[in-house]
Design a protein around this motif. Sequence first.
Motif, PDB file in Angstrom:
ATOM      1  N   GLN B   3     -31.931  10.375   1.375  1.00  0.00           N
ATOM      2  CA  GLN B   3     -31.807   8.924   1.232  1.00  0.00           C
ATOM      3  C   GLN B   3     -30.677   8.388   2.090  1.00  0.00           C
ATOM      4  O   GLN B   3     -29.778   9.126   2.497  1.00  0.00           O
ATOM      5  CB  GLN B   3     -31.580   8.536  -0.233  1.00  0.00           C
ATOM      6  CG  GLN B   3     -30.260   9.051  -0.817  1.00  0.00           C
ATOM      7  CD  GLN B   3     -30.132   8.744  -2.304  1.00  0.00           C
ATOM      8  OE1 GLN B   3     -31.038   9.068  -3.082  1.00  0.00           O
ATOM      9  NE2 GLN B   3     -29.036   8.141  -2.712  1.00  0.00           N
ATOM     10  N   PHE B   4     -30.760   7.100   2.406  1.00  0.00           N
ATOM     11  CA  PHE B   4     -29.646   6.387   3.020  1.00  0.00           C
ATOM     12  C   PHE B   4     -28.824   5.742   1.901  1.00  0.00           C
ATOM     13  O   PHE B   4     -29.393   5.160   0.966  1.00  0.00           O
ATOM     14  CB  PHE B   4     -30.159   5.268   3.931  1.00  0.00           C
ATOM     15  CG  PHE B   4     -30.764   5.751   5.213  1.00  0.00           C
ATOM     16  CD1 PHE B   4     -29.967   6.311   6.211  1.00  0.00           C
ATOM     17  CD2 PHE B   4     -32.120   5.626   5.455  1.00  0.00           C
ATOM     18  CE1 PHE B   4     -30.521   6.748   7.410  1.00  0.00           C
ATOM     19  CE2 PHE B   4     -32.681   6.065   6.647  1.00  0.00           C
ATOM     20  CZ  PHE B   4     -31.881   6.619   7.629  1.00  0.00           C
ATOM     21  N   ASP B   5     -27.505   5.823   2.007  1.00  0.00           N
ATOM     22  CA  ASP B   5     -26.643   5.189   1.008  1.00  0.00           C
ATOM     23  C   ASP B   5     -25.846   4.062   1.645  1.00  0.00           C
ATOM     24  O   ASP B   5     -25.560   4.099   2.851  1.00  0.00           O
ATOM     25  CB  ASP B   5     -25.671   6.227   0.416  1.00  0.00           C
ATOM     26  CG  ASP B   5     -26.408   7.270  -0.412  1.00  0.00           C
ATOM     27  OD1 ASP B   5     -27.323   6.884  -1.173  1.00  0.00           O
ATOM     28  OD2 ASP B   5     -26.070   8.451  -0.278  1.00  0.00           O
ATOM     29  N   VAL B   7     -26.501   0.899   2.323  1.00  0.00           N
ATOM     30  CA  VAL B   7     -27.210   0.213   3.400  1.00  0.00           C
ATOM     31  C   VAL B   7     -27.785  -1.109   2.882  1.00  0.00           C
ATOM     32  O   VAL B   7     -27.785  -1.381   1.680  1.00  0.00           O
ATOM     33  CB  VAL B   7     -28.364   1.085   3.943  1.00  0.00           C
ATOM     34  CG1 VAL B   7     -27.824   2.369   4.553  1.00  0.00           C
ATOM     35  CG2 VAL B   7     -29.402   1.383   2.853  1.00  0.00           C
TER      36      VAL B   7
END
Lengths: 103, 103
Positions: B3-5, B7
């Motif tokens: 996952q991207f955190d 953002v």
Amino acid sequence: MSQFDNVSVLKQANVYFDGKCVSHTVILADGSRKSVGVILPSTLTFNTGAPEVMELIAGSCRVKLAGQNEATTYGAGTSFDVPGDASFEIEVTETLHYVCHFG
Amino acid sequence: MSQFDNVSVLKQANVYFDGKCVSHTVILADGSRKSVGVILPSTLTFNTGAPEVMELIAGSCRVKLAGQNEATTYGAGTSFDVPGDASFEIEVTETLHYVCHFG
């Protein structure tokens, strides 16, 4: 608000109905989960676990909740509620961009 | 990293090729943009503006860059580079979940 800020987003999508519905899971700072997604023109029946609010960002659809006889039309800037442990039939007449809020 | 955190994510998706490709734009804390998306089984030709790196999260595809005679197979956990102002043909053999990195 056209975007979520300060969130996490899962890289792997959720793909339903052979790709007629594609969504990505977003996790807010408070831990709550949303999904941002698209439904292509089609008529589909979704089942809910938790109650949902479907917020429509763009597109148009007709929605019939389980037990309803008549569909209601919804478009960009509107939303509709779906109870938990229920289902709804959605006829997407113009590609739908949505945010799904759970719980 | 799945996952991207920390953002931002745009609520409205990008829909290409009648929905064969659906992506959402993600903006990182440093201002750089990525997209998280899905390509359904199909053979499509994409044009690039900026150079791109396509990172494959799940699924499988065969890719032929403009000027190449033979396609190369890529799967989950791999990535391929596309030059700017170029094109590539992608044959998705199993629904592709990807992250596109620009620039």
